[in-house]
Design a protein around this motif. Sequence first.
Motif, PDB file in Angstrom:
ATOM      1  N   GLU A   6       0.839  -1.202   0.000  1.00  0.00           N
ATOM      2  CA  GLU A   6       0.000   0.000   0.000  1.00  0.00           C
ATOM      3  C   GLU A   6       0.872   1.250   0.000  1.00  0.00           C
ATOM      4  O   GLU A   6       1.873   1.311   0.716  1.00  0.00           O
ATOM      5  CB  GLU A   6      -0.904  -0.009   1.238  1.00  0.00           C
ATOM      6  CG  GLU A   6      -1.907   1.131   1.247  1.00  0.00           C
ATOM      7  CD  GLU A   6      -2.822   1.095   2.481  1.00  0.00           C
ATOM      8  OE1 GLU A   6      -3.240  -0.003   2.877  1.00  0.00           O
ATOM      9  OE2 GLU A   6      -3.093   2.177   3.027  1.00  0.00           O
ATOM     10  N   LYS A   8       0.888   5.808  -0.568  1.00  0.00           N
ATOM     11  CA  LYS A   8       0.114   7.045  -0.587  1.00  0.00           C
ATOM     12  C   LYS A   8       0.814   8.060  -1.471  1.00  0.00           C
ATOM     13  O   LYS A   8       2.056   8.166  -1.437  1.00  0.00           O
ATOM     14  CB  LYS A   8       0.020   7.638   0.827  1.00  0.00           C
ATOM     15  CG  LYS A   8      -1.091   7.052   1.656  1.00  0.00           C
ATOM     16  CD  LYS A   8      -1.187   7.755   3.002  1.00  0.00           C
ATOM     17  CE  LYS A   8      -2.235   7.055   3.849  1.00  0.00           C
ATOM     18  NZ  LYS A   8      -2.210   7.517   5.220  1.00  0.00           N
ATOM     19  N   SER A  12       0.612   5.160 -10.130  1.00  0.00           N
ATOM     20  CA  SER A  12       0.475   3.705 -10.288  1.00  0.00           C
ATOM     21  C   SER A  12       1.791   3.099 -10.783  1.00  0.00           C
ATOM     22  O   SER A  12       2.189   2.019 -10.356  1.00  0.00           O
ATOM     23  CB  SER A  12      -0.624   3.374 -11.308  1.00  0.00           C
ATOM     24  OG  SER A  12      -1.841   3.884 -10.883  1.00  0.00           O
ATOM     25  N   HIS A  51      -6.688   1.922  -7.072  1.00  0.00           N
ATOM     26  CA  HIS A  51      -6.455   3.196  -6.394  1.00  0.00           C
ATOM     27  C   HIS A  51      -7.777   3.860  -6.069  1.00  0.00           C
ATOM     28  O   HIS A  51      -8.785   3.649  -6.737  1.00  0.00           O
ATOM     29  CB  HIS A  51      -5.583   4.123  -7.257  1.00  0.00           C
ATOM     30  CG  HIS A  51      -6.276   4.624  -8.486  1.00  0.00           C
ATOM     31  ND1 HIS A  51      -6.922   5.819  -8.540  1.00  0.00           N
ATOM     32  CD2 HIS A  51      -6.431   4.056  -9.699  1.00  0.00           C
ATOM     33  CE1 HIS A  51      -7.432   5.983  -9.726  1.00  0.00           C
ATOM     34  NE2 HIS A  51      -7.165   4.923 -10.463  1.00  0.00           N
ATOM     35  N   ILE A  56      -2.945   3.863  -3.134  1.00  0.00           N
ATOM     36  CA  ILE A  56      -2.752   2.860  -4.187  1.00  0.00           C
ATOM     37  C   ILE A  56      -2.373   1.544  -3.529  1.00  0.00           C
ATOM     38  O   ILE A  56      -1.529   1.505  -2.630  1.00  0.00           O
ATOM     39  CB  ILE A  56      -1.626   3.256  -5.159  1.00  0.00           C
ATOM     40  CG1 ILE A  56      -2.060   4.479  -5.971  1.00  0.00           C
ATOM     41  CG2 ILE A  56      -1.285   2.116  -6.102  1.00  0.00           C
ATOM     42  CD1 ILE A  56      -1.163   4.777  -7.131  1.00  0.00           C
TER      43      ILE A  56
ATOM     44  N   GLU B  33     -12.622   6.719 -11.087  1.00  0.00           N
ATOM     45  CA  GLU B  33     -12.480   5.328 -10.656  1.00  0.00           C
ATOM     46  C   GLU B  33     -13.655   4.569 -11.248  1.00  0.00           C
ATOM     47  O   GLU B  33     -14.625   5.186 -11.704  1.00  0.00           O
ATOM     48  CB  GLU B  33     -12.495   5.273  -9.136  1.00  0.00           C
ATOM     49  CG  GLU B  33     -11.325   6.024  -8.532  1.00  0.00           C
ATOM     50  CD  GLU B  33     -11.527   6.320  -7.049  1.00  0.00           C
ATOM     51  OE1 GLU B  33     -12.329   5.640  -6.405  1.00  0.00           O
ATOM     52  OE2 GLU B  33     -10.875   7.238  -6.557  1.00  0.00           O
TER      53      GLU B  33
END
Lengths: 150, 74
Positions: A6, A8, A12, A51, A56, B33
Motif C-alpha cells: 500500500e 500514498k 500507479s 487506487h 494505491i 475510478e
Amino acid sequence: MLKIYEYKNISSKEALEKSLAKHHITHYELVYNEYGKPYLKDNAVYFNISHTKNIIVVAVSDKEVGVDIQYKCYKPRVKDKYFTKEEKAYIDNSLDKEDAFTAIWVKKEAYLKMLGQGLSYGLNNVDTIKLDISVTNNEDLYMAICLKNS
Amino acid sequence: MKEKVITIISNVTGIPKESINEDSNLLTDLNLESLDLVTLIAELESEIGKEIPDKDIKEIQTVGDIISYIEKNA
C-alpha cells in the motif's frame, strides 16, 4: 504467494515499480490482454493495482489476482442497475447500507479484475453472495482480493 | 447536450465544470475510478431514459464519446 503493498501519494507506475522490486523484478515490459489488463511479459508473476483518492494498493501473486479498494459509500442507482437480486436484498436488509454496498462493490471489482475482463463481463453477471471473497476494512477504506480458483 | 453531460460529470465527480471539456479522457484526465464511471453511466441513463449496455462502456473514453453516444442512441 500473495503480497499486498500500500502506498500514498505516488503514481500507479511508481507503485508497481516499488512492489515488483521487492520481488527482485527491476526490468520488465508490460503486455495487455484484449480488455486492457496488464501483465508482465515473459514472467509468471501476476499483479493488479487499485487506487482510490490518494491511496494505491498493488497485489503481487503467482496466480491471477484482482484487487479493489474503495472508501465506504452507497450509490442506490448503481445498486439498482448493476447488482443481482440477491445482492440488492442483502443491502436492503442491512442496517448499514454503506457497509453492505461497499463490501459488495469491492468483491465484484476484485473478481472482474482477476478475470481480466473488466466491466465488459457484466457487473450483474457476478453474484458476490455466492463467491467466497473476503473483504477487509481499515475504518472507511474497504479492500477485496480475489485469487484465481479461490 | 454538451452542457448537460458536463454538468452530470461534474455532479458525480465533484470536478468543476470549467475543468471538463469534450477532449477530457475520463480515466487519465478526470481520474474517474470504476465506481465513478458506473455511477456516471447510471445517471446518464436516468437523464436520457435509455439503458447503456455494459459492452458499450468500453467504447466510451472521453467526454466527447459520451456526447456522441447519446446523440446517436438517445
